[in-house]
Design a protein around this motif. Structure first.
Motif, PDB file in Angstrom:
ATOM      1  N   GLY A  86      -4.536  -6.677   3.423  1.00  0.00           N
ATOM      2  CA  GLY A  86      -5.127  -5.939   4.687  1.00  0.00           C
ATOM      3  C   GLY A  86      -3.964  -5.051   5.295  1.00  0.00           C
ATOM      4  N   GLN A  87      -2.774  -5.594   5.054  1.00  0.00           N
ATOM      5  CA  GLN A  87      -1.567  -4.815   5.733  1.00  0.00           C
ATOM      6  C   GLN A  87      -1.559  -3.363   5.018  1.00  0.00           C
ATOM      7  N   VAL A  88      -1.882  -3.286   3.558  1.00  0.00           N
ATOM      8  CA  VAL A  88      -1.532  -2.082   2.826  1.00  0.00           C
ATOM      9  C   VAL A  88      -2.734  -1.268   2.878  1.00  0.00           C
ATOM     10  N   GLY A  89      -4.009  -1.584   3.747  1.00  0.00           N
ATOM     11  CA  GLY A  89      -4.850  -0.796   3.596  1.00  0.00           C
ATOM     12  C   GLY A  89      -6.338  -1.477   3.202  1.00  0.00           C
ATOM     13  N   LEU A 105       2.516   3.285  -0.486  1.00  0.00           N
ATOM     14  CA  LEU A 105       2.827   1.905   0.168  1.00  0.00           C
ATOM     15  C   LEU A 105       4.252   2.172   0.823  1.00  0.00           C
ATOM     16  N   SER A 106       4.279   1.430   1.862  1.00  0.00           N
ATOM     17  CA  SER A 106       5.549   1.260   2.711  1.00  0.00           C
ATOM     18  C   SER A 106       6.550   0.483   1.592  1.00  0.00           C
ATOM     19  N   PRO A 107       7.798   0.980   1.738  1.00  0.00           N
ATOM     20  CA  PRO A 107       8.788   0.642   0.549  1.00  0.00           C
ATOM     21  C   PRO A 107       8.776  -0.847   0.532  1.00  0.00           C
ATOM     22  N   MET A 108       8.642  -1.699   1.624  1.00  0.00           N
ATOM     23  CA  MET A 108       8.601  -3.294   1.497  1.00  0.00           C
ATOM     24  C   MET A 108       7.360  -3.641   0.762  1.00  0.00           C
ATOM     25  N   HIS A 109       6.300  -3.193   0.978  1.00  0.00           N
ATOM     26  CA  HIS A 109       5.030  -3.332   0.153  1.00  0.00           C
ATOM     27  C   HIS A 109       5.135  -2.999  -1.199  1.00  0.00           C
ATOM     28  N   GLU A 110       5.587  -1.760  -1.622  1.00  0.00           N
ATOM     29  CA  GLU A 110       5.735  -1.286  -2.703  1.00  0.00           C
ATOM     30  C   GLU A 110       6.609  -2.162  -3.484  1.00  0.00           C
ATOM     31  N   TRP A 132       5.377  -4.038  -6.948  1.00  0.00           N
ATOM     32  CA  TRP A 132       6.113  -3.609  -8.067  1.00  0.00           C
ATOM     33  C   TRP A 132       6.791  -4.953  -8.870  1.00  0.00           C
ATOM     34  N   ASP A 133       7.242  -5.933  -8.133  1.00  0.00           N
ATOM     35  CA  ASP A 133       8.148  -6.913  -8.528  1.00  0.00           C
ATOM     36  C   ASP A 133       6.914  -7.809  -9.481  1.00  0.00           C
ATOM     37  N   TYR A 134       5.818  -7.966  -8.637  1.00  0.00           N
ATOM     38  CA  TYR A 134       4.705  -8.629  -9.353  1.00  0.00           C
ATOM     39  C   TYR A 134       4.184  -8.090 -10.592  1.00  0.00           C
TER      40      TYR A 134
END
Length: 163
Positions: free
Chosen positions: A39-42, A133-138, A142-144
């Protein structure tokens, strides 16, 4: 770890005749995903864009494309979208339609080499970038993606080598 709770959202509540209620429609309530990564990313539109751009990369890469038996990548794109949405806290449609993801098991039939992993990540990189995405969400997603891709490597690039 991202939440995977929730049910499939409905854009508009749709009446549904339930057994034993005669003509009284039951209205499905939309699900609120605002407290999830999804939800936070859209939500759906963000993940749909990400996965669609990713599959454009798959279609253009001969090594990766050869791993898909279907002539039309649409069904694979749909499965990936359902999986990734569920993983990040969206609808549990993947589980309802396909059961447990069993990611490694589903990829065993394919020779996933370090080269295939790198090409997969290059295609996914384009998808993640397209999602804006925002830097934090990206960084989180990406880590995953890097860890998931690494976990699926099951064959050496050079058949003479062992893993």
């Amino acid at each position: 770890m991202p939440s995977t709770s929730g049910q499939s959202p409905t854009a508009n509540a749709v009446p549904d005749a339930s057994p034993g209620t005669g003509d009284t429609p039951v209205t499905a309530e939309p699900v609120d995903y605002s407290d999830t990564f999804y939800g936070q990313v859209g939500g759906h539109e963000t993940f749909k864009k990400m996965i669609h751009v990713f599959y454009q990369g798959i279609a253009a890469d001969p090594l990766l494309r050869a791993m898909y038996a279907e002539e039309d990548l649409g069904p694979a794109e749909h499965r990936m979208l359902m999986f990734i949405e569920q993983y990040w806290g969206g609808p549990r449609t993947y589980l309802e339609e396909r059961g447990h993801p069993r990611l490694r098991m589903r990829h065993v039939p394919f020779a996933v080499t370090p080269e295939a992993r790198d090409r997969w990540l290059a295609a996914m990189r384009k998808g993640v970038d397209a999602a804006e995405l925002s830097p934090m969400h990206e960084a989180t997603i990406w880590d995953y993606m890097e860890r998931a891709a690494a976990s699926l490597v099951n064959a050496p690039s050079d058949p003479a080598q062992a893993l």
